[in-house]
Scaffold this motif. Structure first.
Motif, PDB file in Angstrom:
ATOM      1  N   ILE A  24       0.846  -1.203   0.000  1.00 38.66           N
ATOM      2  CA  ILE A  24       0.000   0.000   0.000  1.00 38.66           C
ATOM      3  C   ILE A  24       0.876   1.245   0.000  1.00 38.66           C
ATOM      4  CG2 ILE A  24      -1.745   1.307   1.284  1.00 38.66           C
ATOM      5  CD1 ILE A  24      -2.620  -1.388   2.535  1.00 38.66           C
ATOM      6  N   ASN A  25       1.916   1.242   0.825  1.00 43.30           N
ATOM      7  CA  ASN A  25       2.826   2.371   0.943  1.00 43.30           C
ATOM      8  C   ASN A  25       3.408   2.747  -0.412  1.00 43.30           C
ATOM      9  OD1 ASN A  25       5.736   3.444   1.369  1.00 43.30           O
ATOM     10  ND2 ASN A  25       4.865   3.647   3.419  1.00 43.30           N
ATOM     11  N   TYR A  26       3.879   1.746  -1.146  1.00 48.70           N
ATOM     12  CA  TYR A  26       4.553   2.044  -2.414  1.00 48.70           C
ATOM     13  C   TYR A  26       3.589   2.237  -3.573  1.00 48.70           C
ATOM     14  CZ  TYR A  26       9.408   2.555  -1.510  1.00 48.70           C
ATOM     15  OH  TYR A  26      10.603   3.086  -1.110  1.00 48.70           O
ATOM     16  N   PHE A  27       2.406   1.667  -3.487  1.00 50.97           N
ATOM     17  CA  PHE A  27       1.384   1.992  -4.482  1.00 50.97           C
ATOM     18  C   PHE A  27       1.055   3.479  -4.369  1.00 50.97           C
ATOM     19  CE2 PHE A  27      -3.002   2.608  -5.824  1.00 50.97           C
ATOM     20  CZ  PHE A  27      -3.013   1.988  -7.067  1.00 50.97           C
ATOM     21  N   ASP A  28       0.800   3.920  -3.140  1.00 51.59           N
ATOM     22  CA  ASP A  28       0.489   5.326  -2.877  1.00 51.59           C
ATOM     23  C   ASP A  28       1.630   6.231  -3.326  1.00 51.59           C
ATOM     24  OD1 ASP A  28      -1.488   6.971  -2.001  1.00 51.59           O
ATOM     25  OD2 ASP A  28      -1.341   6.468   0.107  1.00 51.59           O
ATOM     26  N   ARG A  29       2.842   5.829  -2.990  1.00 52.80           N
ATOM     27  CA  ARG A  29       4.021   6.649  -3.277  1.00 52.80           C
ATOM     28  C   ARG A  29       4.321   6.722  -4.776  1.00 52.80           C
ATOM     29  NH1 ARG A  29       9.461   5.625   0.202  1.00 52.80           N
ATOM     30  NH2 ARG A  29       7.858   5.356   1.788  1.00 52.80           N
ATOM     31  N   SER A  30       4.010   5.657  -5.500  1.00 54.07           N
ATOM     32  CA  SER A  30       4.381   5.556  -6.916  1.00 54.07           C
ATOM     33  C   SER A  30       3.427   6.261  -7.861  1.00 54.07           C
ATOM     34  CB  SER A  30       4.460   4.075  -7.319  1.00 54.07           C
ATOM     35  OG  SER A  30       5.385   3.373  -6.543  1.00 54.07           O
ATOM     36  N   ILE A  31       2.210   6.525  -7.420  1.00 50.94           N
ATOM     37  CA  ILE A  31       1.178   7.044  -8.320  1.00 50.94           C
ATOM     38  C   ILE A  31       1.641   8.291  -9.045  1.00 50.94           C
ATOM     39  CG2 ILE A  31      -1.119   8.095  -8.417  1.00 50.94           C
ATOM     40  CD1 ILE A  31      -1.928   6.203  -6.116  1.00 50.94           C
ATOM     41  N   ILE A  32       2.196   9.256  -8.310  1.00 47.51           N
ATOM     42  CA  ILE A  32       2.562  10.517  -8.938  1.00 47.51           C
ATOM     43  C   ILE A  32       3.720  10.346  -9.924  1.00 47.51           C
ATOM     44  CG2 ILE A  32       4.203  11.286  -7.165  1.00 47.51           C
ATOM     45  CD1 ILE A  32       2.926  14.119  -7.522  1.00 47.51           C
ATOM     46  N   GLY A  33       4.641   9.411  -9.632  1.00 51.12           N
ATOM     47  CA  GLY A  33       5.740   9.175 -10.552  1.00 51.12           C
ATOM     48  C   GLY A  33       5.261   8.609 -11.874  1.00 51.12           C
ATOM     49  N   VAL A  34       4.312   7.681 -11.821  1.00 53.48           N
ATOM     50  CA  VAL A  34       3.770   7.077 -13.042  1.00 53.48           C
ATOM     51  C   VAL A  34       3.005   8.113 -13.853  1.00 53.48           C
ATOM     52  CG1 VAL A  34       2.169   5.343 -13.945  1.00 53.48           C
ATOM     53  CG2 VAL A  34       3.662   4.787 -12.009  1.00 53.48           C
ATOM     54  N   MET A  35       2.234   8.969 -13.172  1.00 55.43           N
ATOM     55  CA  MET A  35       1.416   9.960 -13.871  1.00 55.43           C
ATOM     56  C   MET A  35       2.153  11.268 -14.146  1.00 55.43           C
ATOM     57  SD  MET A  35      -2.532   9.603 -12.646  1.00 55.43           S
ATOM     58  CE  MET A  35      -2.357  10.045 -10.918  1.00 55.43           C
ATOM     59  N   ALA A  36       3.429  11.363 -13.738  1.00 59.20           N
ATOM     60  CA  ALA A  36       4.163  12.623 -13.857  1.00 59.20           C
ATOM     61  C   ALA A  36       4.112  13.232 -15.263  1.00 59.20           C
ATOM     62  CB  ALA A  36       5.601  12.443 -13.405  1.00 59.20           C
ATOM     63  N   PRO A  37       4.416  12.470 -16.342  1.00 58.02           N
ATOM     64  CA  PRO A  37       4.364  13.091 -17.674  1.00 58.02           C
ATOM     65  C   PRO A  37       2.974  13.644 -18.008  1.00 58.02           C
ATOM     66  CG  PRO A  37       5.546  11.004 -17.759  1.00 58.02           C
ATOM     67  CD  PRO A  37       4.898  11.074 -16.414  1.00 58.02           C
ATOM     68  N   THR A  38       1.922  12.934 -17.607  1.00 61.68           N
ATOM     69  CA  THR A  38       0.547  13.384 -17.875  1.00 61.68           C
ATOM     70  C   THR A  38       0.192  14.598 -17.029  1.00 61.68           C
ATOM     71  OG1 THR A  38      -0.123  11.124 -18.431  1.00 61.68           O
ATOM     72  CG2 THR A  38      -1.875  12.687 -17.863  1.00 61.68           C
ATOM     73  N   LEU A  39       0.519  14.565 -15.731  1.00 59.31           N
ATOM     74  CA  LEU A  39       0.207  15.692 -14.854  1.00 59.31           C
ATOM     75  C   LEU A  39       0.967  16.945 -15.262  1.00 59.31           C
ATOM     76  CD1 LEU A  39       0.186  13.871 -11.373  1.00 59.31           C
ATOM     77  CD2 LEU A  39      -1.792  14.620 -12.712  1.00 59.31           C
ATOM     78  N   GLU A  40       2.204  16.777 -15.713  1.00 59.41           N
ATOM     79  CA  GLU A  40       2.983  17.927 -16.178  1.00 59.41           C
ATOM     80  C   GLU A  40       2.286  18.643 -17.328  1.00 59.41           C
ATOM     81  OE1 GLU A  40       7.689  17.265 -15.248  1.00 59.41           O
ATOM     82  OE2 GLU A  40       6.877  16.287 -17.022  1.00 59.41           O
ATOM     83  N   LYS A  41       1.750  17.867 -18.257  1.00 58.36           N
ATOM     84  CA  LYS A  41       1.036  18.464 -19.390  1.00 58.36           C
ATOM     85  C   LYS A  41      -0.271  19.100 -18.945  1.00 58.36           C
ATOM     86  CE  LYS A  41       2.951  15.162 -22.731  1.00 58.36           C
ATOM     87  NZ  LYS A  41       2.651  13.989 -23.608  1.00 58.36           N
ATOM     88  N   MET A  42      -1.001  18.420 -18.054  1.00 59.99           N
ATOM     89  CA  MET A  42      -2.282  18.943 -17.574  1.00 59.99           C
ATOM     90  C   MET A  42      -2.125  20.271 -16.841  1.00 59.99           C
ATOM     91  SD  MET A  42      -4.143  15.564 -16.014  1.00 59.99           S
ATOM     92  CE  MET A  42      -5.377  16.592 -15.184  1.00 59.99           C
ATOM     93  N   PHE A  43      -1.113  20.337 -15.960  1.00 62.08           N
ATOM     94  CA  PHE A  43      -0.974  21.479 -15.076  1.00 62.08           C
ATOM     95  C   PHE A  43       0.135  22.450 -15.490  1.00 62.08           C
ATOM     96  CE2 PHE A  43      -2.610  18.142 -11.987  1.00 62.08           C
ATOM     97  CZ  PHE A  43      -3.923  18.602 -12.034  1.00 62.08           C
ATOM     98  N   GLY A  44       0.864  22.128 -16.567  1.00 61.01           N
ATOM     99  CA  GLY A  44       1.906  23.029 -17.052  1.00 61.01           C
ATOM    100  C   GLY A  44       3.119  23.132 -16.145  1.00 61.01           C
ATOM    101  N   TRP A  45       3.517  22.027 -15.498  1.00 62.10           N
ATOM    102  CA  TRP A  45       4.673  22.040 -14.602  1.00 62.10           C
ATOM    103  C   TRP A  45       5.978  22.052 -15.381  1.00 62.10           C
ATOM    104  CZ3 TRP A  45       2.899  17.268 -11.243  1.00 62.10           C
ATOM    105  CH2 TRP A  45       1.803  17.638 -10.467  1.00 62.10           C
ATOM    106  N   THR A  46       6.984  22.727 -14.844  1.00 58.56           N
ATOM    107  CA  THR A  46       8.353  22.581 -15.322  1.00 58.56           C
ATOM    108  C   THR A  46       9.019  21.442 -14.546  1.00 58.56           C
ATOM    109  OG1 THR A  46       9.250  24.093 -13.658  1.00 58.56           O
ATOM    110  CG2 THR A  46       8.498  25.071 -15.761  1.00 58.56           C
ATOM    111  N   ASN A  47      10.231  21.060 -14.966  1.00 59.13           N
ATOM    112  CA  ASN A  47      10.981  20.052 -14.212  1.00 59.13           C
ATOM    113  C   ASN A  47      11.260  20.539 -12.792  1.00 59.13           C
ATOM    114  OD1 ASN A  47      11.579  17.755 -16.051  1.00 59.13           O
ATOM    115  ND2 ASN A  47      12.538  19.338 -17.283  1.00 59.13           N
ATOM    116  N   THR A  48      11.503  21.835 -12.645  1.00 60.24           N
ATOM    117  CA  THR A  48      11.745  22.392 -11.318  1.00 60.24           C
ATOM    118  C   THR A  48      10.486  22.331 -10.458  1.00 60.24           C
ATOM    119  OG1 THR A  48      13.468  23.851 -12.200  1.00 60.24           O
ATOM    120  CG2 THR A  48      12.504  24.446 -10.068  1.00 60.24           C
TER     121      THR A  48
END
Length: 432
Positions: A24-48
C-alpha cells in the motif's frame, strides 16, 4: 513433518501484514511518478516544479523519520504502525482534491502530509521483524516485505493505465483506492498483532526459535540522543544515502522513459513490470544470500558486507543507462540497478537490528531514513535544475552517480564500523 511445522509459523502471518502495508505504501508513493508526464502536461509544470513537489515529500519524510522512529519505539509497534498508515492514507486521498489553479502548492502540501505518514512504515516494519524473527532469518524476512515495495510500484502503472486516460481524465481515482486498502489493513493489524511473548497463538517452540539469538531486554526507554551518539547509527545512516537512487527510479523513471523513448501512461506498465519484478527478485535473493552465508558459519559482519559488496558490483552497469539508444536495454539496466538496490536495502535494514537492541531499532532506522531523505532532496533539486537548463543530458550524471555510489559508500561504512559488534539494552558493546 518439517521443522517449521513443528515449531509453528505464526510469525509469517505477521510478515504477510508487513508486506501488505508496504505494498500500500509504495502503491500510494508511486502514483505521482507514473502519472508525472501526464500531470505535467495537464498542469503546465516545469521540471523544477515537479522537483519541488518531490522535495516537499522528502522534507516531510526526513522530519517524520526522526520523529516517527522515536515515537514508534515509545508507543510500540501496534499503535505506532496504525498512526503511520492512518496519516498517509488521509493525505494520499487528499491529492484527489487538488485543483488546477493551485496545483503545485496543492500537490506539495498533499505530498508533505503523505511523506510524514509514510516515514513510519519502515521503522515500524523493521522493529516488527526484530521482534518476530531471529537474526539469522531477519535479512530474508526483511527481503520479503521489502519486495512488496516493488509489488506496489508494479501495481501502480497497471491500475493507472486501466483507469486514467491519456488526457488525464480520472486521474483522481488511483489516489482514493489506497484509502480502502488501508482501512482493511488497519482492521487486520488490530485483530492480529501482539508481541510474540504475549501472543496466544505463538507456541512455546516458536517463541524459543524467535528468541534463540536475542538478548533479554528491559522496558526502559532509550533517549534519542543516546542512539544518535553512536557511530554505528551513522554507519547505517550513510548506507541509507542510497535511498536517493531508489527514489530517482521511482519518481523520475517514468519521466526519463517518456522523454527519451516516448513511453506514455498507456504503455509504461510493461517497462515498470520488468524493472520492479527484477527489484523483487533482488530483494528476496539478497536477503536470502546473507542468511546462507551465516548458516555456513560466517560471522554476521562478513556475511552482510560480502553480500553488500556483491550488490554494489551488480549495480555498476546502471551507469550506462543514459548513453544507450535501445529502450529495452535501458529498461533492463534500470531493472538490474533496482534489483541490486533492493538486495542492498534488505541487508542494510538488517544491520540496524543486528547491532542495536530491539527497543532502539525504530529510532536508528528513523535517523537513517532522514539522511536518505535529505540525500533525495539534494538529488531532486540538482536534477530538476539541470534538466531545465541543459535538457536530458542531466540524466547522464544521474545514472552515473546511481551506478557508482554503492561501492564508495560501502567502503566508508566499513571504515566507520569495521566490526558489527552487537549492543546490549543499554547500548554497551557485547564482546565475545
Amino acid at each position: 513433518m518439517s521443522k517449521t511445522n513443528k515449531i509453528g509459523n505464526y510469525r509469517y502471518r505477521i510478515l504477510a501484514l508487513l508486506m501488505f502495508a508496504t505494498t500500500i505504501n509504495y502503491f500510494d508513493r508511486s502514483i505521482i511518478g507514473v502519472m508525472a508526464p501526464t500531470l505535467e502536461k495537464m498542469f503546465g509544470w516545469t521540471n523544477t516544479d515537479y522537483a519541488n513537489i518531490m522535495i516537499s515529500f522528502k522534507v516531510a519524510y526526513a522530519i517524520g523519520m526522526l520523529s516517527m522512529g522515536g515515537l514508534i519505539d515509545r508507543l510500540g509497534t501496534k499503535k505506532g504502525y496504525v498512526l503511520s498508515i492512518g496519516l498517509w492514507s488521509v493525505f494520499g486521498m487528499l491529492h484527489a482534491a487538488v485543483r488546477p489553479g493551485f496545483s503545485v502548492i496543492g500537490f506539495a502540501a498533499a505530498r508533505f502530509g503523505l511523506g510524514f505518514g509514510e516515514s513510519g512504515n519502515f521503522p515500524a516494519a523493521i522493529k516488527t521483524t526484530a521482534e518476530w524473527f531471529p537474526k539469522k532469518d531477519r535479512a530474508f524476512a526483511t527481503g520479503l516485505f521489502n519486495a512488496a515495495t516493488s509489488i506496489g510500484a508494479i501495481a501502480a502503472p497497471f491500475v493507472i493505465g486501466w483507469i486514467v486516460h491519456e488526457n488525464g481524465k480520472n486521474w483522481q481515482i488511483p489516489f482514493l483506492i489506497t484509502g480502502v486498502l488501508s482501512a482493511i489493513w488497519v482492521f487486520l493489524w488490530l485483530r492480529t498483532y501482539k508481541k510474540p511473548e504475549a501472543h496466544p497463538k505463538v507456541s512455546k517452540e516458536e517463541l524459543a526459535y524467535i528468541q534463540e539469538d536475542s538478548e533479554a531486554e528491559n522496558e526502559e526507554k532509550l533517549p534519542w540522543k543516546a542512539v544518535a551518539g553512536k557511530r554505528q547509527t551513522w554507519a547505517f545512516a550513510l548506507a541509507k544515502v542510497t535511498d536517493a537512487v531508489w527514489w530517482f527510479y521511482l519518481f523520475w523513471g517514468a519521466k526519463f522513459l517518456a522523454e527519451t523513448f516516448d513511453v506514455n501512461i498507456k504503455n509504461i506498465a510493461l517497462p515498470f513490470f520488468v524493472i520492479y519484478i527484477l527489484a523483487d527478485g533482488g530483494s528476496i535473493l539478497g536477503g536470502y544470500l546473507s542468511g546462507v552465508f551465516i548458516r555456513k558459519g560466517w560471522s554476521v559482519n562478513k556475511a552482510r558486507k560480502i553480500t553488500l559488496l556483491i550488490c554494489g558490483l551488480i549495480i555498476l552497469p546502471v551507469a550506462f543507462v543514459a548513453i544507450t539508444d535501445n529502450k529495452w536495454l535501458a529498461i533492463c539496466l534500470m531493472g538490474l540497478g533496482a534489483a541490486g538496490h533492493q538486495a542492498w536495502s534488505a541487508n542494510i535494514f538488517t544491520l540496524a537490528s543486528d547491532v542495536f537492541p530491539k527497543k532502539a531499532t525504530a529510532s536508528v532506522v528513523g535517523i537513517g531514513g532522514m539522511v536518505g531523505a535529505v540525500a533525495g532532496i539534494v538529488a531532486d533539486f540538482a536534477l530538476g535544475s539541470v534538466l531545465d537548463q541543459a535538457g536530458n543530458t542531466g540524466y547522464f550524471w544521474a545514472f552515473l552517480i546511481a551506478g557508482s555510489s554503492y561501492l564508495i559508500i560501502l567502503g566508508f561504512v566499513h571504515l566507520i564500523m569495521p566490526k558489527m559488534t552487537p549492543m546490549d539494552e543499554n547500548l554497551n558493546l557485547i564482546e565475545g
